[in-house]
Design an enzyme around this catalytic site. Structure first.
Site, mmCIF file in Angstrom:
data_model
loop_
_atom_site.group_PDB
_atom_site.id
_atom_site.type_symbol
_atom_site.label_atom_id
_atom_site.label_comp_id
_atom_site.label_asym_id
_atom_site.label_seq_id
_atom_site.Cartn_x
_atom_site.Cartn_y
_atom_site.Cartn_z
ATOM 1 N N ILE A 101 7.491 -28.399 -61.239
ATOM 2 C CA ILE A 101 7.246 -29.673 -61.912
ATOM 3 C C ILE A 101 6.228 -29.501 -63.046
ATOM 4 C CG2 ILE A 101 6.512 -32.078 -61.625
ATOM 5 C CD1 ILE A 101 9.307 -31.156 -60.363
ATOM 6 N N SER A 102 6.676 -29.785 -64.255
ATOM 7 C CA SER A 102 5.800 -29.731 -65.426
ATOM 8 C C SER A 102 4.766 -30.837 -65.276
ATOM 9 C CB SER A 102 6.607 -29.944 -66.705
ATOM 10 O OG SER A 102 7.625 -28.983 -66.792
ATOM 11 N N ARG A 143 17.467 -33.844 -73.002
ATOM 12 C CA ARG A 143 18.073 -32.621 -73.560
ATOM 13 C C ARG A 143 17.993 -32.611 -75.084
ATOM 14 N NH1 ARG A 143 22.661 -33.028 -68.919
ATOM 15 N NH2 ARG A 143 21.397 -31.925 -67.380
ATOM 16 N N GLU A 191 16.039 -28.597 -67.797
ATOM 17 C CA GLU A 191 16.795 -29.837 -68.048
ATOM 18 C C GLU A 191 18.299 -29.527 -68.035
ATOM 19 O OE1 GLU A 191 15.180 -32.724 -70.679
ATOM 20 O OE2 GLU A 191 13.141 -32.337 -69.986
ATOM 21 N N ASN A 198 21.836 -23.605 -69.624
ATOM 22 C CA ASN A 198 22.919 -23.635 -70.615
ATOM 23 C C ASN A 198 24.278 -23.296 -69.995
ATOM 24 O OD1 ASN A 198 21.064 -24.553 -72.363
ATOM 25 N ND2 ASN A 198 21.146 -22.819 -73.794
HETATM 26 C C1 LIG Z 1 8.774 -23.877 -66.891
HETATM 27 C C2 LIG Z 1 9.710 -24.772 -66.159
HETATM 28 C C3 LIG Z 1 9.458 -26.139 -66.131
HETATM 29 C C4 LIG Z 1 10.300 -26.997 -65.418
HETATM 30 N N1 LIG Z 1 9.998 -28.330 -65.375
HETATM 31 C C5 LIG Z 1 10.720 -29.137 -64.550
HETATM 32 C C6 LIG Z 1 10.319 -30.496 -64.354
HETATM 33 O O1 LIG Z 1 9.357 -30.968 -64.957
HETATM 34 N N2 LIG Z 1 11.039 -31.247 -63.493
HETATM 35 C C7 LIG Z 1 12.113 -30.778 -62.825
HETATM 36 O O2 LIG Z 1 12.711 -31.522 -62.060
HETATM 37 N N3 LIG Z 1 12.514 -29.480 -62.978
HETATM 38 C C8 LIG Z 1 11.838 -28.658 -63.817
HETATM 39 N N4 LIG Z 1 12.219 -27.343 -63.988
HETATM 40 C C9 LIG Z 1 13.329 -26.833 -63.193
HETATM 41 C C10 LIG Z 1 14.569 -26.489 -64.006
HETATM 42 O O3 LIG Z 1 15.186 -27.671 -64.441
HETATM 43 C C11 LIG Z 1 15.468 -25.618 -63.118
HETATM 44 O O4 LIG Z 1 14.830 -24.359 -63.011
HETATM 45 C C12 LIG Z 1 16.871 -25.463 -63.681
HETATM 46 O O5 LIG Z 1 17.568 -26.673 -63.592
HETATM 47 C C13 LIG Z 1 17.684 -24.388 -62.947
HETATM 48 O O6 LIG Z 1 17.612 -24.531 -61.572
HETATM 49 P P1 LIG Z 1 17.255 -23.256 -60.664
HETATM 50 O O7 LIG Z 1 16.016 -22.642 -61.217
HETATM 51 O O8 LIG Z 1 17.223 -23.695 -59.241
HETATM 52 O O9 LIG Z 1 18.436 -22.252 -60.903
HETATM 53 P P2 LIG Z 1 19.805 -22.167 -60.063
HETATM 54 O O10 LIG Z 1 20.424 -23.516 -59.968
HETATM 55 O O11 LIG Z 1 19.531 -21.442 -58.794
HETATM 56 O O12 LIG Z 1 20.690 -21.258 -61.009
HETATM 57 C C14 LIG Z 1 20.638 -19.821 -61.009
HETATM 58 C C15 LIG Z 1 21.651 -19.316 -62.041
HETATM 59 O O13 LIG Z 1 22.984 -19.713 -61.637
HETATM 60 C C16 LIG Z 1 23.613 -20.433 -62.690
HETATM 61 N N5 LIG Z 1 24.484 -21.473 -62.117
HETATM 62 C C17 LIG Z 1 24.212 -22.344 -61.124
HETATM 63 N N6 LIG Z 1 25.257 -23.134 -60.878
HETATM 64 C C18 LIG Z 1 26.234 -22.757 -61.719
HETATM 65 C C19 LIG Z 1 27.597 -23.183 -61.956
HETATM 66 N N7 LIG Z 1 28.143 -24.214 -61.287
HETATM 67 N N8 LIG Z 1 28.323 -22.545 -62.914
HETATM 68 C C20 LIG Z 1 27.775 -21.534 -63.630
HETATM 69 N N9 LIG Z 1 26.505 -21.093 -63.470
HETATM 70 C C21 LIG Z 1 25.747 -21.699 -62.527
HETATM 71 C C22 LIG Z 1 22.447 -21.053 -63.480
HETATM 72 O O14 LIG Z 1 22.836 -21.393 -64.800
HETATM 73 C C23 LIG Z 1 21.435 -19.922 -63.428
HETATM 74 O O15 LIG Z 1 21.731 -18.968 -64.415
HETATM 75 C C24 LIG Z 1 11.430 -26.477 -64.737
HETATM 76 C C25 LIG Z 1 11.689 -25.104 -64.788
HETATM 77 C C26 LIG Z 1 10.862 -24.259 -65.481
HETATM 78 C C27 LIG Z 1 11.162 -22.788 -65.495
#
Ligand SMILES: Cc1cc2nc3c(=O)[nH]c(=O)nc-3n(C[C@H](O)[C@H](O)[C@H](O)COP(=O)(O)OP(=O)(O)OC[C@H]3O[C@@H](n4cnc5c(N)ncnc54)[C@H](O)[C@@H]3O)c2cc1C
Length: 381
Positions: free
Chosen positions: A156-157, A241, A362, A365
């Site tokens: 969480i940012s 976004r 968010e 990609n």
């Molecule tokens: C610095 C930072 C700040 C952030 N701030 C916030 C915030 O303020 N609030 C908040 O709620 N979240 C926040 N996030 C979380 C961020 O939104 C998530 O990290 C992001 O949505 C990806 O989720 P994950 O890390 O669980 O990756 P995963 O969902 O585990 O994904 C792992 C990989 O699998 C790929 N993948 C997953 N599903 C599919 C699919 N169906 N098809 C193809 N590829 C797929 C993904 O693209 C990725 O490459 C933040 C993250 C970071 C790093």
């Protein structure tokens, strides 16, 4: 069709740019080293009307459009993508409350949000669910005293730094229809935070887990209807976004501007490196990338502003295209600085580190591609 900015829009961009250059850029590296943004900054940000950019004026906001907001975030990110993006998340929360909350909830939270007396964070991701956000497990049970919330939000940012948390949580069945959105104020019993995450970029913003242990949230802190939280979260992300893309664009533009200047000074083989045609072609390609990204971003913002049926698809396309283009340009700018690009003093390596996460958060990609392809398949005759 008019592709130019209005006089008012140009003034918005210029105002945000000037503010960023004076109040953010000179401190960006120090704030990165300290791992925090001084709270005093937010009062002056709010004075410019940037605390609630697209919150309606009756609640203290500036009542601007999503397109206007992209101008603000592009301009601020030219000073520091990390600071600009942090403000974009606060604004995303403001947009969700303004659009979906009851008049009482708006009156209770929006004035302080717009004045930035209270900084807001957005809490969707969990340790076990990121891309598959609808699988979230943080649960809020309705009791006579309020919602009793248990669970953990990850990444969480502003975790531990912000004053208020907009939390997507499960109040009903599995899946997206069982999710509601609650506002949780820092200081509420049962709310705590994990250790600060050590990150590649966005280092001036604190990022941490947000934990709820029997955290009692007043029933009147719910945004909109029970079971609609996922819809609100996704609607927030459409605009979010655009902002994340705009911030990436501003960072990349700053890197390209610096590179253009550097190439006119740096000499190799008896001439400045801007005289090598191979490098001139790379400059031209980067210019095309950023200009096309900008046009595409503004078109997507216009779609959201006008309520176009395909706005979500365009926001996803813009986020994917702009953040990929911006990271590529920033990374090429580092290369064109040679070894100096790798040194912190030249400012490029920070932009590269900051922009990398814009391709991840968010919605990654890859998930943007999922959204676009889904819309294409659904739209088949
Ligand atoms: C610095 C930072 C700040 C952030 N701030 C916030 C915030 O303020 N609030 C908040 O709620 N979240 C926040 N996030 C979380 C961020 O939104 C998530 O990290 C992001 O949505 C990806 O989720 P994950 O890390 O669980 O990756 P995963 O969902 O585990 O994904 C792992 C990989 O699998 C790929 N993948 C997953 N599903 C599919 C699919 N169906 N098809 C193809 N590829 C797929 C993904 O693209 C990725 O490459 C933040 C993250 C970071 C790093």
């Amino acid at each position: 069709m008019d592709f130019g900015l209005s006089e008012e829009q140009q003034a918005i961009f210029d105002m945000a740019h000037a503010f960023g250059q004076e109040h953010i850029a000179p401190h960006a590296r120090a704030w990165e080293a300290e791992g925090t943004i001084p709270k005093a900054l937010w009062a002056s940000v709010a004075e410019l009307g940037l605390g609630g950019i697209y919150v309606s004026e009756e609640h203290g906001g500036s009542g601007l459009t999503r397109l206007d907001a992209t101008l603000v975030f592009e301009a601020l990110a030219m000073a520091c993508p990390s600071v600009g993006s942090f403000l974009s998340i606060h604004n995303m929360c403001g947009g969700m409350i303004d659009k979906f909350a009851s008049p009482e909830v708006k009156a209770r939270w929006l004035p302080a949000l717009c004045r930035m007396e209270k900084v807001f964070s957005y809490c969707l991701t969990e340790p076990g669910s990121g891309s598959d956000a609808a699988a979230l497990r943080t649960r809020a049970e309705k009791t006579n005293e309020g919602y009793r919330m248990n669970g953990t939000k990850a990444f969480i940012s502003g975790g531990g730094y912000s004053d208020v948390y907009v939390v997507m949580c499960r109040t009903g069945e599995d899946g997206p229809k069982g999710i509601s959105t609650l506002i949780v104020e820092n200081g509420t019993a049962g709310l705590s935070f994990g250790a600060l995450e050590d990150k590649m970029g966005w280092r001036s913003q604190p990022t941490a887990q947000v934990q709820f242990d029997d955290c009692l949230v007043p029933l009147e802190n719910r945004i909109g209807d029970e079971g609609r939280g996922f819809v609100y979260a996704m609607a927030g992300l459409d605009g979010g976004r655009l902002n994340i893309a705009a911030s990436a664009l501003g960072g990349a533009q700053a890197a390209l501007d610096a590179t253009l200047a550097y190439m006119g000074e740096r000499k190799a083989f008896g001439k400045t490196i801007d005289q090598f045609q191979g490098l001139q072609f790379r400059l031209a390609e980067m210019e095309v990338k950023l200009q096309s990204a900008r046009t595409f971003l503004r078109q997507a913002a216009w779609k959201l502003d006008t309520g176009a049926a395909d706005a979500t698809k365009f926001c996803a396309m813009a986020k994917m295209y702009v953040t990929d283009a911006a990271f590529d340009v920033a990374n090429q700018c580092l290369q064109l600085h040679g070894g100096y690009g790798y040194l912190a003093d030249y400012g490029i390596e920070k932009i590269v580190r900051d922009l990398r996460v814009h391709q991840i958060l968010e919605g990654t990609n890859e998930i943007m591609r999922v959204i676009v392809a889904r819309a294409m398949l659904a739209g088949r005759a």
